[in-house]
Scaffold this active site. Structure first.
Site, PDB file in Angstrom:
ATOM      1  N   TRP A 143       0.276   1.605  13.440  1.00 17.05           N
ATOM      2  CA  TRP A 143       0.289   2.704  14.503  1.00 17.05           C
ATOM      3  C   TRP A 143      -0.538   2.123  15.720  1.00 17.05           C
ATOM      4  O   TRP A 143       0.057   2.207  16.926  1.00 17.05           O
ATOM      5  CB  TRP A 143      -0.557   3.787  14.023  1.00 17.05           C
ATOM      6  CG  TRP A 143      -0.590   4.873  14.891  1.00 17.05           C
ATOM      7  CD1 TRP A 143       0.008   6.257  15.108  1.00 17.05           C
ATOM      8  CD2 TRP A 143      -1.535   5.280  15.965  1.00 17.05           C
ATOM      9  NE1 TRP A 143      -0.090   6.891  16.078  1.00 17.05           N
ATOM     10  CE2 TRP A 143      -1.288   6.359  16.621  1.00 17.05           C
ATOM     11  CE3 TRP A 143      -2.744   4.617  16.306  1.00 17.05           C
ATOM     12  CZ2 TRP A 143      -2.218   7.014  17.504  1.00 17.05           C
ATOM     13  CZ3 TRP A 143      -3.640   5.072  17.198  1.00 17.05           C
ATOM     14  CH2 TRP A 143      -3.183   6.227  17.884  1.00 17.05           C
TER      15      TRP A 143
ATOM     16  N   ASN B  98      -8.307  -3.768  -0.832  1.00 15.71           N
ATOM     17  CA  ASN B  98      -9.046  -3.731   0.774  1.00 15.71           C
ATOM     18  C   ASN B  98     -10.217  -4.469   0.998  1.00 15.71           C
ATOM     19  O   ASN B  98     -10.246  -5.125   2.209  1.00 15.71           O
ATOM     20  CB  ASN B  98      -9.483  -2.232   1.380  1.00 15.71           C
ATOM     21  CG  ASN B  98      -7.885  -1.471   1.533  1.00 15.71           C
ATOM     22  OD1 ASN B  98      -7.911  -0.243   1.402  1.00 15.71           O
ATOM     23  ND2 ASN B  98      -6.723  -2.242   1.876  1.00 15.71           N
TER      24      ASN B  98
ATOM     25  N   THR C  64      -9.587  -1.267  -3.980  1.00 12.51           N
ATOM     26  CA  THR C  64     -10.190  -2.415  -4.437  1.00 12.51           C
ATOM     27  C   THR C  64      -9.585  -3.790  -3.647  1.00 12.51           C
ATOM     28  O   THR C  64     -10.402  -4.809  -3.318  1.00 12.51           O
ATOM     29  CB  THR C  64      -9.981  -2.597  -5.885  1.00 12.51           C
ATOM     30  OG1 THR C  64     -10.246  -1.419  -6.862  1.00 12.51           O
ATOM     31  CG2 THR C  64     -10.574  -3.881  -6.661  1.00 12.51           C
TER      32      THR C  64
ATOM     33  N   ASP D 228      -1.351   5.275   4.864  1.00 14.76           N
ATOM     34  CA  ASP D 228      -0.924   3.935   5.308  1.00 14.76           C
ATOM     35  C   ASP D 228      -0.288   3.906   6.772  1.00 14.76           C
ATOM     36  O   ASP D 228       0.292   4.988   7.098  1.00 14.76           O
ATOM     37  CB  ASP D 228       0.194   3.419   4.295  1.00 14.76           C
ATOM     38  CG  ASP D 228       0.232   1.922   4.252  1.00 14.76           C
ATOM     39  OD1 ASP D 228      -0.683   1.249   4.928  1.00 14.76           O
ATOM     40  OD2 ASP D 228       1.350   1.132   3.924  1.00 14.76           O
ATOM     41  N   GLY D 229      -0.548   2.828   7.219  1.00 13.55           N
ATOM     42  CA  GLY D 229       0.033   2.761   8.514  1.00 13.55           C
ATOM     43  C   GLY D 229      -0.752   2.750   9.983  1.00 13.55           C
ATOM     44  O   GLY D 229      -0.440   2.685  10.916  1.00 13.55           O
TER      45      GLY D 229
HETATM   46  C1  FPP Z   1      -3.985   2.120   5.886  1.00  9.06           C
HETATM   47  O1  FPP Z   1      -3.700   1.654   6.970  1.00  9.06           O
HETATM   48  C2  FPP Z   1      -5.345   2.603   5.973  1.00  9.06           C
HETATM   49  C3  FPP Z   1      -6.498   2.397   5.363  1.00  9.06           C
HETATM   50  C4  FPP Z   1      -6.564   0.916   4.585  1.00  9.06           C
HETATM   51  C5  FPP Z   1      -7.981   2.963   5.371  1.00  9.06           C
HETATM   52  C6  FPP Z   1      -7.565   4.305   5.804  1.00  9.06           C
HETATM   53  C7  FPP Z   1      -8.884   4.884   6.087  1.00  9.06           C
HETATM   54  C8  FPP Z   1      -9.004   5.780   6.924  1.00  9.06           C
HETATM   55  C9  FPP Z   1      -8.088   6.679   7.465  1.00  9.06           C
HETATM   56  C10 FPP Z   1     -10.457   6.189   7.310  1.00  9.06           C
HETATM   57  C11 FPP Z   1     -11.279   6.674   5.984  1.00  9.06           C
HETATM   58  C12 FPP Z   1     -12.196   7.503   6.364  1.00  9.06           C
HETATM   59  C13 FPP Z   1     -12.492   8.699   5.698  1.00  9.06           C
HETATM   60  C14 FPP Z   1     -13.482   9.393   5.962  1.00  9.06           C
HETATM   61  C15 FPP Z   1     -11.668   9.184   4.544  1.00  9.06           C
HETATM   62  P1  FPP Z   1      -3.689   0.126   7.243  1.00  9.06           P
HETATM   63  O2  FPP Z   1      -4.689  -0.473   8.072  1.00  9.06           O
HETATM   64  O3  FPP Z   1      -3.353  -0.519   5.877  1.00  9.06           O
HETATM   65  O4  FPP Z   1      -2.239   0.124   8.058  1.00  9.06           O
HETATM   66  P2  FPP Z   1      -1.169  -1.071   8.256  1.00  9.06           P
HETATM   67  O5  FPP Z   1      -0.536  -1.229   6.829  1.00  9.06           O
HETATM   68  O6  FPP Z   1      -0.285  -0.738   9.208  1.00  9.06           O
HETATM   69  O7  FPP Z   1      -2.074  -2.460   8.531  1.00  9.06           O
END
Ligand code: FPP
Length: 250
Positions: A26, A69, A67, A21-22
């Protein structure tokens, strides 16, 4: 002494699960587009996967797309799917070089066709690798998985393939999409959130939970070593008393 040196190789978790997460925050903290956070997040998936394999971890499950997302803005969902397709295609070689098998859990039929195809190709190519299994949770949520298992069981009972008295915890686990994996002993969540967010709820019944304030793109190998050292410092009692655990260990 570094965290890596402090790790007891005889007390490694067999299965680590990670809520990455994050990525968005970031990127925001650097005045960058959210997708840049996801791209950097992919680099960490690569790094942490290799590190786990080197350490001797047998299973690593990462929450790549929940789900929930699907409710993100359409352009972010599309961009994440695109990133997934490109990444999987590019990483097959690394997975082969590292003897890592790639598998998925979740409602993968909900993913775009090209994504499903790429994942299938990677799973087929890496199926005989046996150093570690990397499991991508995609279009996954625990409640979806539990309901799905309940449906499968109901179907078996209706078709007289199973008897209702057969249903116990083991039988239920056997009907879940994680059936062939041991339960994770360690669950890590990054970004300072103290939630499980519908991830492996059944399987983490006895897992040790580790939370860190670091955003996922900042979570490096050294942070993983620290999490494992912390895990190894805990006494896992499974409902028993500390004395009972010491007796069995001794
Ligand atoms: C959370 O950060 C991350 C995700 C929802 C997706 C994570 C996906 C990847 C790292 C790429 C996946 C690819 C592979 C090949 C495994 P966030 O967007 O929820 O961050 P935030 O909470 O700070 O908005």
């Amino acid at each position: 002494m570094s965290f890596k040196e402090k790790i007891d190789k005889n007390k490694l978790p067999e299965h680590i699960a990670i809520i990455m997460d994050g990525n968005g925050r970031w990127a925001k903290s650097r005045n960058k587009n959210r997708m840049l956070g996801h791209q950097e997040g992919v680099r960490r998936v690569r790094e942490i996967t290799e590190t786990c394999a080197e350490l001797g971890i047998k299973y690593l499950t990462v929450y790549a797309f929940s789900t929930e997302n699907w409710d993100r803005p359409k352009f972010e969902v599309n961009a994440l799917m695109q990133l997934l397709v490109v990444t999987i295609g590019k990483e097959i070689k690394t997975l082969m070089n590292n003897n890592i098998r790639l598998e998925t859990i979740g409602d993968t039929n909900a993913l775009p066709r090209n994504c499903v195809k790429e994942l299938q190709k990677a799973a087929d190519r890496t199926k005989d690798n046996d150093r570690m299994t990397l499991i991508l949770a995609l279009s996954y949520s625990s409640r979806w998985e539990i309901v799905d298992a309940a449906k499968r069981i109901a179907e078996k009972v209706r078709n007289s393939e199973s008897d209702i008295n057969e249903i116990n915890e083991e039988f239920f686990s056997y009907n879940m999409c994680t059936a062939k994996y041991p339960d994770p002993e360690l669950l890590i969540r990054t970004s300072g959130e103290y939630r499980i967010s519908n991830f492996l709820l059944w399987q983490i019944a006895y897992a040790e939970l580790y939370f860190t304030d670091k955003y996922w793109p900042d979570f490096k190998s050294e942070d993983l070593y620290e999490a494992i050292v912390d895990y190894q410092s805990r006494e896992r009692r499974f409902g028993k008393t500390g004395e009972q655990i010491k007796e069995t260990a001794g």
